[in-house]
Motif scaffolding. Sequence first.
Motif, short mmCIF file in Angstrom:
data_model
loop_
_atom_site.label_atom_id
_atom_site.label_comp_id
_atom_site.label_asym_id
_atom_site.label_seq_id
_atom_site.Cartn_x
_atom_site.Cartn_y
_atom_site.Cartn_z
N GLU A 37 0.67 -1.15 -0.11
CA GLU A 37 -0.06 -0.09 -0.04
C GLU A 37 0.93 1.25 0.01
N GLN A 38 1.99 1.46 0.51
CA GLN A 38 2.92 2.37 0.51
C GLN A 38 3.98 2.37 -0.49
N ARG A 39 3.53 1.65 -1.50
CA ARG A 39 4.49 1.45 -2.64
C ARG A 39 5.74 0.95 -2.41
N GLU A 40 5.88 0.17 -1.22
CA GLU A 40 7.08 -0.65 -0.93
C GLU A 40 7.12 -1.93 -1.68
N LEU A 41 8.21 -2.15 -2.08
CA LEU A 41 8.32 -3.68 -3.07
C LEU A 41 8.43 -4.52 -2.07
N LEU A 42 7.42 -5.61 -2.35
CA LEU A 42 7.13 -6.97 -1.43
C LEU A 42 7.83 -7.92 -1.96
N ASP A 43 7.95 -8.03 -3.26
CA ASP A 43 8.49 -9.29 -4.08
C ASP A 43 8.76 -8.99 -5.49
N ALA A 44 9.74 -9.67 -5.82
CA ALA A 44 9.81 -9.46 -7.43
C ALA A 44 10.59 -10.84 -7.98
N ARG A 45 10.08 -11.14 -9.03
CA ARG A 45 10.43 -12.43 -9.72
C ARG A 45 10.84 -12.23 -11.30
N PHE A 46 11.70 -13.32 -11.71
CA PHE A 46 11.84 -12.99 -13.00
C PHE A 46 11.75 -14.47 -13.64
N ALA A 47 11.41 -14.54 -14.96
CA ALA A 47 11.14 -16.07 -15.56
C ALA A 47 12.45 -16.71 -15.53
N SER A 48 12.30 -18.05 -15.19
CA SER A 48 13.46 -19.07 -15.02
C SER A 48 13.75 -19.57 -16.33
#
Length: 267
Positions: A37-48
Motif C-alpha cells: 500500500e505504501q508503494r514498498e516492494l514486497l516481492d519481485a521475480r523473473f522468468a526461469s
Amino acid sequence: MQTKSEASSRYDFQLIRYVPNVAAAEFFNVGLLLYGEQRELLDARFASDFRRMKCHPLVEMPYLEALRDEFKEHRLAGEGFSSYINELCKNLSASLDVTSPKTFWGGNAPAEMDRLFDTYVTTPQPDESAQRDQSPPAGTRAALRLRMEDSFRRHYLLDADRRLQANDSVQYGGPRMRFSFDYSYRPNGATRYVHGIAARNEINDATRLSFVFERIQRQNEESALAVVLGEGVQDDTADLLAASGAVNWPVTQVDQLAMAIREELGL
C-alpha cells in the motif's frame, strides 16, 4: 481481480516485458513486481526459462539469460534489491518495458505473488494427463516402447531392483559418439541390450543400430543385442539386424522375450 470486499490488503503489481520487435509491438512477460500500500516492494521475480520464446528469430537468449542471472543474484543478496529494481525500471533498454501499476485487493502477499506469476509469467506446462490419454501413432517407436514397457513391467523386470536399466546411454566411439539403448541388463557381468525398431524410419534406425552394435562388439565380444521388431517391419530390415549379430524378436513375442530375460537373470 479481487475487490475490497473480498480481501483486506491493497497491492499494486507491474509486469516486466521483453520486447524483441519494438516496431511490431510484440512482447513477452518475463518478470513481475509486487508492491504494498505504501508503494514498498514486497516481492519481485523473473522468468526461469524462455522456452516459449525460442521460436522467435529476434529474441536474444544470451541477453535474457544474463539479465535473469543478474536479477537472481541481487534478489538472493537481499540488501539493496529494491534499489536495484528502481534502477532497472529507470534505465530500461530498448528491449525492456515495465507496465503501469495495476491495483487489486488480495490476501496473503506470497500467495498473491504465486498466483500472479503463474498467471502472467510462467510458461504453461503441457497437460500430462491429456498426453497419457493419447496413444502414440501406430508404427512409431513410441508405440512400440509402450508395448515393451508394459510387458517388462508385467513380468516384474522394472521393479525397484532395477533388473532392466532403461535408456542406457553407451559410448561406442569417441566421447561424442553415444547411443541410447531402450534397455540393458547384466547377467553374470555380461552386458545385454534390448532395443525396439518400429516400421516408421525402420531402415535408418536399423542401419545405425547395426553399426553401433558392431562397434560395441569389437570392444566387448560378450555383448548381446535383442531387437524387438514392431508390426510391419520388413524382412530385409530384420536380415540387416541379424547380420550384425542381433537376435530378432517380433513384438508379438515380447512376453517370451521377457520370460527369457527373467531366466537369464535367474529370477
